[in-house]
Scaffold this active site. Structure first.
Site, PDB file in Angstrom:
ATOM      1  N   HIS A 380      -8.284  -8.017  -7.951  1.00 41.58           N
ATOM      2  CA  HIS A 380      -6.925  -8.242  -7.448  1.00 41.58           C
ATOM      3  C   HIS A 380      -6.857  -8.554  -5.966  1.00 41.58           C
ATOM      4  O   HIS A 380      -5.759  -8.655  -5.414  1.00 41.58           O
ATOM      5  CB  HIS A 380      -6.057  -6.999  -7.718  1.00 41.58           C
ATOM      6  CG  HIS A 380      -5.585  -6.874  -9.121  1.00 41.58           C
ATOM      7  ND1 HIS A 380      -4.488  -7.536  -9.610  1.00 41.58           N
ATOM      8  CD2 HIS A 380      -6.091  -6.168 -10.168  1.00 41.58           C
ATOM      9  CE1 HIS A 380      -4.311  -7.234 -10.888  1.00 41.58           C
ATOM     10  NE2 HIS A 380      -5.271  -6.410 -11.242  1.00 41.58           N
ATOM     11  N   LYS A 570       8.204  -6.081  -0.484  1.00 38.76           N
ATOM     12  CA  LYS A 570       6.830  -5.874  -0.936  1.00 38.76           C
ATOM     13  C   LYS A 570       6.144  -4.908   0.034  1.00 38.76           C
ATOM     14  O   LYS A 570       6.707  -4.564   1.078  1.00 38.76           O
ATOM     15  CB  LYS A 570       6.055  -7.192  -1.001  1.00 38.76           C
ATOM     16  CG  LYS A 570       6.122  -8.017   0.278  1.00 38.76           C
ATOM     17  CD  LYS A 570       5.446  -9.379   0.100  1.00 38.76           C
ATOM     18  CE  LYS A 570       6.288 -10.329  -0.705  1.00 38.76           C
ATOM     19  NZ  LYS A 570       5.682 -10.732  -1.950  1.00 38.76           N
ATOM     20  N   ARG A 571       4.967  -4.486  -0.327  1.00 43.18           N
ATOM     21  CA  ARG A 571       4.191  -3.593   0.540  1.00 43.18           C
ATOM     22  C   ARG A 571       4.064  -4.197   1.934  1.00 43.18           C
ATOM     23  O   ARG A 571       3.882  -5.395   2.089  1.00 43.18           O
ATOM     24  CB  ARG A 571       2.804  -3.406  -0.099  1.00 43.18           C
ATOM     25  CG  ARG A 571       1.848  -2.506   0.624  1.00 43.18           C
ATOM     26  CD  ARG A 571       0.649  -2.193  -0.271  1.00 43.18           C
ATOM     27  NE  ARG A 571       0.019  -3.406  -0.791  1.00 43.18           N
ATOM     28  CZ  ARG A 571      -1.017  -4.018  -0.219  1.00 43.18           C
ATOM     29  NH1 ARG A 571      -1.522  -3.545   0.912  1.00 43.18           N
ATOM     30  NH2 ARG A 571      -1.570  -5.085  -0.765  1.00 43.18           N
ATOM     31  N   LYS A 576       0.861 -10.131   4.510  1.00 43.81           N
ATOM     32  CA  LYS A 576       2.104 -10.514   3.826  1.00 43.81           C
ATOM     33  C   LYS A 576       3.139 -11.048   4.811  1.00 43.81           C
ATOM     34  O   LYS A 576       4.141 -11.642   4.435  1.00 43.81           O
ATOM     35  CB  LYS A 576       2.650  -9.331   3.035  1.00 43.81           C
ATOM     36  CG  LYS A 576       1.733  -8.946   1.864  1.00 43.81           C
ATOM     37  CD  LYS A 576       2.274  -7.791   1.062  1.00 43.81           C
ATOM     38  CE  LYS A 576       1.348  -7.367  -0.057  1.00 43.81           C
ATOM     39  NZ  LYS A 576       1.274  -8.343  -1.162  1.00 43.81           N
ATOM     40  N   THR A 678       3.571 -10.910  -7.828  1.00 43.00           N
ATOM     41  CA  THR A 678       4.398 -10.890  -9.042  1.00 43.00           C
ATOM     42  C   THR A 678       5.879 -10.796  -8.693  1.00 43.00           C
ATOM     43  O   THR A 678       6.716 -11.180  -9.509  1.00 43.00           O
ATOM     44  CB  THR A 678       4.002  -9.719  -9.971  1.00 43.00           C
ATOM     45  OG1 THR A 678       3.909  -8.507  -9.223  1.00 43.00           O
ATOM     46  CG2 THR A 678       2.679 -10.003 -10.654  1.00 43.00           C
ATOM     47  N   LYS A 682       9.387 -12.633 -10.457  1.00 45.36           N
ATOM     48  CA  LYS A 682      10.653 -11.974 -10.793  1.00 45.36           C
ATOM     49  C   LYS A 682      11.833 -12.693 -10.142  1.00 45.36           C
ATOM     50  O   LYS A 682      12.889 -12.883 -10.759  1.00 45.36           O
ATOM     51  CB  LYS A 682      10.598 -10.507 -10.344  1.00 45.36           C
ATOM     52  CG  LYS A 682       9.545  -9.683 -11.072  1.00 45.36           C
ATOM     53  CD  LYS A 682       9.207  -8.402 -10.320  1.00 45.36           C
ATOM     54  CE  LYS A 682       7.932  -7.784 -10.845  1.00 45.36           C
ATOM     55  NZ  LYS A 682       7.382  -6.741  -9.960  1.00 45.36           N
TER      56      LYS A 682
END
Length: 835
Positions: A380, A570-571, A576, A678, A682
């Site tokens: 991952h 998100k985290r 990111k 992911t 969504k």
């Protein structure tokens, strides 16, 4: 849904649905309605000794949840009986995380009990949302890894695949996040403080786990004692995983740690109270918390024990189940498929070898062949820090037999490499499972060598994994590497989360899309249908109002539903690039200061996510975003035009409300760093438009919907890789006027008055530290994409048309498709219908 037919199980006459439905689930003549509330009232009385009029919302929730569990229990048991009788190949999914969210609403949906429950709530004048809010989000995961595992379990059950999840029953989740003066604060997440009505303890299937050392209290600290083996006890707790329609109900089995004996009675009687309880405290600590602080060796050591505990308990349990029907060990790969969800369960390779060698008495070659054909591994991440390496001395201390096996696997691997590339002396060292320089065990290497399949989770990720990260191993075993792009379940993330949009879809094309998401393609022609466009816009408005009302009731935060809802949830991590988003907002704010009367559309920027407790840079980013929010809120020029909201304690339940309400999805990771993502799927499934880089699954999503329906920007993964060694953020600072202006504004302390430490941290991330994640390299391109977004939003019909085309193309990103590929291409597993 707007019609009763859309929510009732196929084949049931509507006029007889309630009675027949309950009989289907084994409840006989009991009616779950207002005139005969037998299930619900029985639980209030016998579990809580309360009359309905005396019950609070918590007691009502527990009674409702246990009533639904009663309805599904016979089918749950029947599923296991069919598996035992038919003896199909079974899938076991090992994961350190399962971010399952709340279960009551999801189970009602998948059992298709909405008409009955709705009738019951109405006749008893009960507040549905108040009752649902009493269920805590299960603290079993943190981010995409755990949510993916939960979506996969949903898909396996809905597709009638004989699957089972294995995880740990963490007493506390990662932590509860609060924001104090802009800073993240962590508190314990005691999600099991109240009884969990969904779990069923199975002490009869407890597993003893042996460690090569024991623990004692010396000088007030817990010390490992060598040469004195000890045991932990794994107690299984089962949770039902309800497939859509209730035909198959699989199981998530979670392990809680305990000690075989509560404490040393003699030592306790002699007054050594703490010492007498040391072993008990150690055992209970193993599953106390998700992700212990890994900034210390003690935290890392606890993580190591957690991973082995999961592996040892799960393998013992699935082997027990296998041996009930098969005495021939050779048939294990034909009856068992074990999927390792990331590197965390990689110790399973050595543990299964230990069982086959020491307990089954098999020779090495046969044991290795069985092991290799049984395991499959999902990677991952490409981040080096996430490809776990554990010190050899920990194996020597706690798992000496497993270490012997790992060393033998490594020796044989080196021999194989030397035979294949006799003149390449450095290759064996690069490929070795044991990194001799640092005496570390490379867990990802162990998983790859010990399994027959290694897959990435998006096309670009799988390519980079194969061509860069573990290139040598991929050259040795090219047939083992493949891609399985991630997906999300449309049941929770559209049907449950966004009933207004789900109703639009069902009214237009029927309800087959719920389990056959390829049907969503039929919406493409409707992108030019004015009536459908209006219905979709109405559903988005409904979702925004629903979210704003919830947000006001939860935290008193008022936001304007007529603004663009622009989200990044998100985290929190540097790659990111929440900080890049912050730079964009600061630039928009600066533009407003310079041109107060510009026609810039009003926007609300939502952030949510947690920073690991020891990840100080991520905490600085959270602080900056909150300072940005306060500064913009306090400036009359920007107030009402721009708004930044950081939502603490991000969870599945929050995402279920915010994602359907969102207009814009920021997927802006540095290209080549995000494995898949992911949340992007969504958002797409709920009609938000993506503002993103060509990274992870976003590339495939843009290909499916058409890049013209995305706002893509930034360097590619190849360009990022090529810039290593020469990239300088100072060039962008010195040559790009808006970049220069925004950095100067930030470093002037405009958003961080009297906080020089924060200013210094931002200067280091963006300039002095070399801008590792290329914030400044992508900034101008990001702002250009943002201008295209603003221009399109001014044309509501054109915007909604692109949203419909995104929605119509989202079916490929269903977890049902992903699981179908795993089942046919990796597991060789077939459905086992429960008739």
């Amino acid at each position: 849904m707007t019609s009763d037919d859309a929510v009732l199980p196929a084949g049931l006459p509507r006029q007889h649905a309630p009675e027949n439905l309950l009989q289907q689930y084994g409840c006989g003549p009991i009616k779950f309605n207002g005139s005969n509330n037998a299930l619900y009232e029985r639980h209030l009385l016998f579990d809580n000794a309360l009359a309905p009029s005396e019950a609070g919302n918590r007691e009502r929730y527990e009674a409702a949840a246990r009533s639904v569990r009663d309805i599904l229990s016979q089918r749950w048991q029947q599923t296991e009986q069919v598996y035992s009788r038919e003896n199909p190949k079974r899938i076991y999914y090992l994961s350190m995380e399962f971010l399952i969210g709340r279960s009551l609403s999801n189970n009602i949906l998948n059992l298709r009990l909405e008409p009955l429950v709705g009738q019951f709530l109405k006749e008893n004048q009960l507040d549905e949302w108040a009752i649902l809010a009493e269920e805590p989000d299960a603290g079993l995961g943190n981010g995409g890894l755990g949510r993916l595992a939960a979506c996969f379990l949903d898909s396996m059950a809905s597709m009638q695949l004989p699957g089972m999840g294995y995880g740990l029953r963490y007493e506390y989740g990662i932590f509860k996040q609060t924001i104090v003066d802009g800073w993240q604060q962590e508190q314990p997440d005691n999600w099991l403080r109240r009884p969990d009505p969904w779990e069923v303890a199975r002490p009869q299937y407890a597993v003893a786990v042996e460690l090569g050392c024991s623990f004692e209290v010396r000088g007030g600290s817990l010390k490992a004692i060598t040469g004195k083996p000890s045991k932990l006890l794994g107690i299984p707790y089962d949770r039902p995983i309800v497939g859509y329609g209730g035909k198959t109900i699989n199981t998530l089995r979670l392990w809680a740690s305990a000690t075989p004996d509560s404490f040393d009675f003699q030592e306790f009687s002699a007054g050594e109270f703490v010492g007498a309880l040391a072993e008990c405290l150690t055992a209970e600590t193993v599953t106390r918390v998700l992700y212990p602080d890994d900034s210390t060796s003690m935290g890392q050591g606890l993580r190591f024990v957690q991973e082995y505990f999961l592996v040892a308990c799960s393998l013992a349990d699935l082997i027990r189940r296998f041996r009930m029907n098969d005495s021939n060990w050779n048939s294990l790969p034909d009856k068992v498929a074990i999927q390792l969800n990331d590197t965390h369960p990689s110790l399973a390779v050595a543990e299964l070898m230990r069982v086959l060698l020491d307990h089954a008495g098999l020779g090495w070659e046969l044991a290795w062949d069985i092991t290799n054909r049984t395991f499959a591994y999902t990677n991952h991440t490409l981040l080096p820090e996430a490809l776990e390496k554990w010190p050899l001395q920990w194996f020597e201390l706690m798992l000496p037999r497993q270490l012997q096996i790992i060393l033998e696997i490594d020796r044989r691997l080196r021999e194989e490499v030397a035979a294949r590339w006799p003149d390449d002396t450095s290759r064996a060292e690069r490929m070795s499972i044991v990194e001799h320089g640092g005496r570390l065990v490379r867990m990802a290497h162990l998983a790859i060598v010990g399994s027959h399949s290694t897959n990435g989770v998006a096309a670009i990720h799988s390519r980079l994994l194969r061509d860069v990260t573990v290139r040598d191993l991929a050259e040795l075993y090219p047939e083992r590497f493949n891609n399985k792009t991630n997906g999300v379940t449309p049941r929770r993330w559209l049907l449950l989360s966004n009933p207004g949009l789900a109703s639009c879809i069902t009214n237009a094309i029927g309800d087959r899309w719920i389990t056959k998401t390829d049907d969503l393609q039929r919406l493409k022609p409707l992108a030019d249908d004015g009536e459908f466009i209006a219905a979709v816009r109405g559903a988005k408005r409904q979702a925004k109002l629903r979210f704003t009302e919830w947000l006001k009731s939860q935290g008193g935060i008022q936001v304007d539903p007529d603004t663009i809802f622009d989200c990044q949830i998100k985290r929190i991590h540097e790659y990111k690039r929440q900080l890049l988003n912050g730079l964009r907002i600061a630039a928009l704010y600066n533009r407003l200061r310079e041109s107060p009367h510009s026609d810039m559309p009003s926007r609300t920027f939502f952030f949510a996510g947690k920073a690991a407790p020891a990840y100080h840079v991520a905490k600085f980013i959270i602080k900056f975003l909150n300072n940005l929010a306060d500064t913009i809120d306090g400036d009359p020029v920007a107030r009402g035009r721009l708004r930044v909201v950081f939502l603490p304690e991000y969870s599945v339940s929050m995402a279920e409300r915010l994602i359907p309400a969102s207009d814009v999805s920021n997927q802006i990771s540095t290209a080549g760093y995000e494995a898949s993502g992911t949340s992007n799927m969504k958002f797409m499934m709920n009609g938000a438009l993506t503002l993103g880089t060509r990274d992870g699954a976003t590339i495939e999503m843009a290909e499916a919907a058409g890049e013209e329906n995305f706002f893509l920007f930034g360097l590619t993964a190849e360009q990022i890789a090529a810039s290593q060694g020469w990239y300088s953020p100072w060039w962008h600072y010195e040559n790009e006027p808006e970049t220069h202006a925004v950095i100067d504004l930030i470093l002037s302390g405009h958003f961080s008055r009297h906080e020089p430490m924060l200013v210094d941290a931002l200067r280091n991330i963006l300039l002095a530290g070399g801008d590792t994640y290329r914030h400044l390299a992508d900034f101008v391109s990001y702002m250009e994409a943002d201008l295209r977004l603003q221009s399109l939003y001014a044309k509501p019909e054109d915007w909604t048309r692109k949203a419909v085309l995104n929605l119509a193309s989202s079916g490929r990103f269903s977890s049902d498709r992903t699981i179908s590929e795993y089942a046919s291409e990796i597991w060789n597993a077939k459905p086992c219908p429960v008739l």
